[in-house]
Design a protein around this motif. Structure first.
Motif, PDB file in Angstrom:
ATOM      1  N   ALA A 145       1.177  -1.489  -0.158  1.00  8.86           N
ATOM      2  CA  ALA A 145      -0.085   0.383   0.602  1.00  8.86           C
ATOM      3  C   ALA A 145       0.958   1.165  -0.163  1.00  8.86           C
ATOM      4  N   TYR A 146       2.390   1.262   1.126  1.00  8.31           N
ATOM      5  CA  TYR A 146       3.068   2.289   0.772  1.00  8.31           C
ATOM      6  C   TYR A 146       3.434   2.970  -0.422  1.00  8.31           C
ATOM      7  N   GLU A 147       3.447   1.562  -1.129  1.00 13.26           N
ATOM      8  CA  GLU A 147       4.807   1.130  -2.409  1.00 13.26           C
ATOM      9  C   GLU A 147       3.898   1.789  -3.799  1.00 13.26           C
ATOM     10  N   ARG A 148       2.480   1.897  -3.870  1.00  7.22           N
ATOM     11  CA  ARG A 148       1.228   2.191  -4.428  1.00  7.22           C
ATOM     12  C   ARG A 148       1.348   4.125  -4.234  1.00  7.22           C
ATOM     13  N   LYS A 149       1.305   4.336  -2.948  1.00  8.54           N
ATOM     14  CA  LYS A 149       1.427   5.346  -2.776  1.00  8.54           C
ATOM     15  C   LYS A 149       2.437   6.472  -2.768  1.00  8.54           C
ATOM     16  N   LEU A 150       3.915   5.860  -2.239  1.00 10.21           N
ATOM     17  CA  LEU A 150       4.869   6.935  -3.130  1.00 10.21           C
ATOM     18  C   LEU A 150       5.241   6.677  -4.249  1.00 10.21           C
ATOM     19  N   ARG A 151       4.685   6.115  -4.479  1.00 11.06           N
ATOM     20  CA  ARG A 151       5.912   6.108  -6.346  1.00 11.06           C
ATOM     21  C   ARG A 151       4.567   7.264  -6.696  1.00 11.06           C
ATOM     22  N   ASN A 152       3.181   6.651  -6.414  1.00 10.00           N
ATOM     23  CA  ASN A 152       2.215   7.980  -7.300  1.00 10.00           C
ATOM     24  C   ASN A 152       2.257   9.480  -6.532  1.00 10.00           C
ATOM     25  N   ILE A 153       3.304   9.387  -5.426  1.00  5.74           N
ATOM     26  CA  ILE A 153       3.679  10.467  -4.503  1.00  5.74           C
ATOM     27  C   ILE A 153       4.705  12.102  -5.157  1.00  5.74           C
ATOM     28  N   LEU A 154       5.717  10.280  -5.913  1.00 10.30           N
ATOM     29  CA  LEU A 154       6.934  10.754  -6.114  1.00 10.30           C
ATOM     30  C   LEU A 154       7.428  11.092  -7.214  1.00 10.30           C
ATOM     31  N   ASN A 155       6.388  10.300  -8.387  1.00  8.79           N
ATOM     32  CA  ASN A 155       5.854  10.499  -9.823  1.00  8.79           C
ATOM     33  C   ASN A 155       7.569   9.104 -10.273  1.00  8.79           C
ATOM     34  N   GLU A 156       6.875   8.262 -10.155  1.00  5.15           N
ATOM     35  CA  GLU A 156       8.193   6.760 -10.116  1.00  5.15           C
ATOM     36  C   GLU A 156       7.535   5.236 -10.311  1.00  5.15           C
ATOM     37  N   PRO A 157       6.881   5.482 -11.103  1.00  4.75           N
ATOM     38  CA  PRO A 157       5.973   4.111 -11.693  1.00  4.75           C
ATOM     39  C   PRO A 157       6.869   3.232 -12.291  1.00  4.75           C
ATOM     40  N   ILE A 158       6.209   2.345 -11.901  1.00  2.00           N
ATOM     41  CA  ILE A 158       6.602   1.110 -12.991  1.00  2.00           C
ATOM     42  C   ILE A 158       5.670  -0.200 -13.778  1.00  2.00           C
ATOM     43  N   GLY A 159       6.049  -0.840 -14.379  1.00  2.00           N
ATOM     44  CA  GLY A 159       5.700  -1.748 -15.749  1.00  2.00           C
ATOM     45  C   GLY A 159       6.255  -3.045 -14.624  1.00  2.00           C
ATOM     46  N   LYS A 160       5.766  -3.978 -15.842  1.00  2.00           N
ATOM     47  CA  LYS A 160       5.549  -5.221 -16.187  1.00  2.00           C
ATOM     48  C   LYS A 160       6.809  -5.696 -16.184  1.00  2.00           C
ATOM     49  N   ALA A 161       7.301  -4.997 -17.887  1.00  3.30           N
ATOM     50  CA  ALA A 161       8.518  -5.479 -18.540  1.00  3.30           C
ATOM     51  C   ALA A 161       9.502  -4.754 -17.448  1.00  3.30           C
ATOM     52  N   THR A 162      11.281  -6.023 -17.684  1.00  2.32           N
ATOM     53  CA  THR A 162      12.189  -5.468 -16.978  1.00  2.32           C
ATOM     54  C   THR A 162      12.193  -4.469 -17.449  1.00  2.32           C
ATOM     55  N   THR A 163      12.380  -3.820 -18.220  1.00  4.40           N
ATOM     56  CA  THR A 163      12.282  -2.778 -18.517  1.00  4.40           C
ATOM     57  C   THR A 163      12.331  -1.138 -18.367  1.00  4.40           C
ATOM     58  N   THR A 164      10.816  -1.785 -17.513  1.00  3.53           N
ATOM     59  CA  THR A 164      10.150  -0.789 -16.677  1.00  3.53           C
ATOM     60  C   THR A 164       9.783  -0.913 -15.261  1.00  3.53           C
ATOM     61  N   LEU A 165      11.037  -1.908 -14.993  1.00  9.64           N
ATOM     62  CA  LEU A 165      10.944  -1.962 -13.531  1.00  9.64           C
ATOM     63  C   LEU A 165      12.678  -1.446 -13.266  1.00  9.64           C
ATOM     64  N   PRO A 166      12.600  -0.439 -11.916  1.00  6.48           N
ATOM     65  CA  PRO A 166      14.008   0.366 -12.105  1.00  6.48           C
ATOM     66  C   PRO A 166      14.587  -0.905 -10.885  1.00  6.48           C
ATOM     67  N   VAL A 167      16.119  -0.537 -11.663  1.00  8.37           N
ATOM     68  CA  VAL A 167      17.341  -1.119 -10.806  1.00  8.37           C
ATOM     69  C   VAL A 167      18.677  -1.176 -11.410  1.00  8.37           C
ATOM     70  N   THR A 168      19.372  -1.507  -9.862  1.00  6.45           N
ATOM     71  CA  THR A 168      20.589  -1.151 -10.184  1.00  6.45           C
ATOM     72  C   THR A 168      21.918  -2.258 -11.005  1.00  6.45           C
ATOM     73  N   GLN A 169      22.987  -1.461 -11.621  1.00  3.86           N
ATOM     74  CA  GLN A 169      23.638  -2.968 -11.605  1.00  3.86           C
ATOM     75  C   GLN A 169      25.481  -2.884 -11.668  1.00  3.86           C
ATOM     76  N   TYR A 170      26.119  -3.345 -11.529  1.00  5.20           N
ATOM     77  CA  TYR A 170      27.105  -3.467 -11.573  1.00  5.20           C
ATOM     78  C   TYR A 170      27.938  -4.901 -12.521  1.00  5.20           C
ATOM     79  N   ARG A 171      28.187  -4.845 -13.767  1.00  6.49           N
ATOM     80  CA  ARG A 171      28.724  -5.485 -14.641  1.00  6.49           C
ATOM     81  C   ARG A 171      29.952  -5.559 -15.116  1.00  6.49           C
ATOM     82  N   GLU A 172      30.677  -4.045 -15.121  1.00  2.00           N
ATOM     83  CA  GLU A 172      32.329  -4.727 -15.339  1.00  2.00           C
ATOM     84  C   GLU A 172      32.770  -3.497 -14.205  1.00  2.00           C
ATOM     85  N   PRO A 173      33.164  -4.142 -13.149  1.00  7.85           N
ATOM     86  CA  PRO A 173      33.568  -3.534 -12.301  1.00  7.85           C
ATOM     87  C   PRO A 173      35.352  -3.149 -12.852  1.00  7.85           C
TER      88      PRO A 173
END
Length: 588
Positions: free
Chosen positions: A359-387
């Protein structure tokens, strides 16, 4: 027979001692830079794992001060390729409660973040004695990209004070402490529920779940039975430059003989007025009482939480009429806790904690304008592929620092093709630094490209401040070549759409120039098709589209290998052609 058993036990005991003698122990308190995340006053605490500064003991009530010494919400991040991680520590108080297990009250909880940004959980073998020990064995040491392991996040006890703590790994493994993240934290002022009762382990407290879901630092200022909207606490809350302030205190204001309707209203109004005076732009979220799961069979319980919700809702409406901006509300209905979500009718179990966090995530994503989707391209994540070429998290910190001290006039968002060209932040690998310095630096161009980044990584970076705090003239994008082998064109376009929307929200005055991706070996036809779809999206979103890919193609439609070092990255000759093609689209 007894002699044999004793002999076997001795062998096992000696084996454990031998194993531990090979372990190198690290104490977070002695680290050269701050590593205990979740503290707002790390340099002012009396004890290393306290939540309030030492000076608060003189101003807040004794109960609040004592509870502030619990480690709720604190975590320690590090990177390791160890196959076994051991945590040992000592706590001050009783290790369990009658409605909450020792693993929740006094346990630790270890999560991992893969180099692609996925979240994993580790199961530790625990021993609760004078010194508590968690042993995480049989860990997969590395992901597929390199041999430096992955990030780990250790959540500390919810309802106990930590006296000392050490993390141990084999002396032959990689271990790298990670600094406290620079992003503005979510700040929660609340009651026992936000404090963590009654999660089975620290990672299942709704505040920690929310922190994982939003991938953002969180400061937990919840105090069991003592979240009462007191001025002395608000005085401390207002000192914190938070991303959002959550006020979830109604469960501790239900006693009508102590907190009348007028008193609750006064506390809500005074708290919001005080916070808004000090933090005029910080979002504030008022949360209703989530209810009691036995409320519909015990009418007095139903009446108690209904009363406080009605009072707070009326106060919220009064504040809105006063013109208080950026004030938000999370209702009982939106929280939506169900019949089996609580341990004792009051405190959530793990299922209830999950529902709280959702419930908090839904509310905060709306307030902070950080929407997500279902495809991996729409799910924000970090990476560490070439240190071996650069540190992804360090580059993010450097960009946040640039934004606060010397922000760029123009920003280039891209992947390794642009990252390793040149510019600031300075990279270890710079293929054509002189060209960048001569032509792009004078234009005020910030190189905000990251090697091996995908759309979901760029989305994370935008959501976490890389376009905040300054006003750019122009935002240039050339992204998604690293999504080609993983995602369909439809998924890639969905990612582009979210990224562009995120840019438009954070940089409303900037001109956006969106480039098609460059052709690459054996993918020439698909790139042309995808670029047509990117062009169509750009038109729909009313931004400028450009495509310079033709300069890299021969007459037969295949790439000119003489312009590439590896079929993807331009060589010196390719960068010179690319520079000439790019400059006409960049504002003087």
């Amino acid at each position: 027979m007894r002699t044999i058993i004793i002999f076997i036990l001795c062998l096992q005991f000696n084996s454990i001692i031998a194993q531990d003698s090979e372990i190198v122990w690290w104490n977070p308190v002695t680290n050269e830079f701050p590593v205990i995340e979740g503290q707002a006053w790390p340099n002012e605490v009396e004890s290393p794992y306290d939540r309030f500064p030492a000076r608060a003991e003189k101003t807040v009530r004794k109960s609040v001060w004592n509870l502030s010494r619990h480690a709720a919400g604190l975590k320690i991040r590090f990177r390791s390729n160890a196959e076994e991680i051991v945590v040992r520590y000592k706590v001050r108080n009783k290790k369990e409660m009658d409605h909450m297990p020792a693993t929740g009250v006094s346990g630790v909880d270890l999560y991992a973040i893969t180099n692609d940004g996925a979240i994993l959980w580790a199961n530790g073998k625990r021993a609760f004695s004078d010194t508590i020990t968690y042993r995480y064995s049989g860990l997969l040491p590395n992901d597929t990209y390199h041999k430096l392991g992955r990030e780990y996040r250790l959540n500390l006890p919810l309802y106990n004070s930590v006296e000392w703590l050490e993390i141990g790994v084999s002396k032959n493994t990689h271990f790298q402490p990670l600094p406290v993240r620079k992003e503005k934290p979510i700040l929660v002022y609340g009651t026992s529920i936000a404090h963590g009762a009654c999660a089975s382990r620290p990672g299942m407290a709704w505040t920690n779940i929310l922190s994982r879901k939003m991938d953002r630092p969180l400061i937990n200022l919840a105090f069991s039975g003592n979240g009462r909207l007191e001025k002395e606490v608000i005085d401390l809350v207002e000192e914190i430059d938070a991303k959002i302030v959550v006020i979830d205190c109604l469960p501790n204001l239900v006693r009508e003989n102590e907190f009348s309707n007028a008193e609750i209203e006064k506390r809500v109004l005074n708290s919001v007025h005080q916070l808004r005076a000090k933090r005029p732009n910080t979002p504030i979220l008022l949360t209703e009482h989530a209810g009691y799961t036995d409320g519909f069979i015990q009418p007095e319980r139903l009446k108690s939480y209904t009363r406080v919700n009605e009072v707070q809702q009326a106060a919220f409406e009064k504040l809105k009429k006063e013109g208080i901006k950026n004030l938000h509300y999370l209702s009982y209905e939106e929280l939506g806790l169900q019949l089996d979500d609580m341990v004792d009718g009051t405190h959530p179990n793990d299922l209830g904690m999950l529902h709280y966090a959702e419930a908090y995530e839904r509310k905060l994503r709306n307030i902070l304008n950080e929407p997500i989707g279902k495809a991996t391209t729409t799910l924000p994540v970090t990476q560490y592929r070439e240190p071996n070429n650069y540190d992804w998290e360090k580059r993010h910190r450097e960009i946040l620092e640039i934004n606060s001290t010397n922000p760029p006039k123009k920003v280039f968002l891209a992947n390794s093709i642009i990252h390793f060209w040149g510019g600031m932040p300075k990279a270890k690998l710079a293929r054509e630094e002189k060209t960048w310095d001569k032509y792009f630096n004078p234009l005020g161009m910030g190189n905000y490209a990251y090697g091996w980044d995908r759309l979901e990584n760029l989305l994370w970076r935008i959501y976490h401040g890389e376009l905040d705090g300054f006003s750019a003239e122009q935002i240039i994008g050339m992204v998604s070549t690293n999504n080609l082998h993983l995602n369909t064109d439809e998924e890639i376009i969905k990612g582009h759409k979210l990224v562009i929307e995120a840019i438009q929200y954070r940089q409303p005055n900037a001109e956006i120039v969106w480039f098609g991706i460059l052709p690459r070996r054996e993918k020439e036809e698909r790139v042309i098709t995808l670029n047509e779809k990117i062009k169509e999206l750009a038109q729909q979103m009313h931004i400028k589209y450009a495509d310079i890919g033709a300069i890299f193609l021969k007459e037969d439609g295949k790439i000119d290998e003489g312009l590439f070092s590896d079929g993807l990255h331009p060589n010196k000759k390719g960068y010179i052609k690319m520079r000439k093609a790019l400059l006409p689209f960049i504002k003087e």
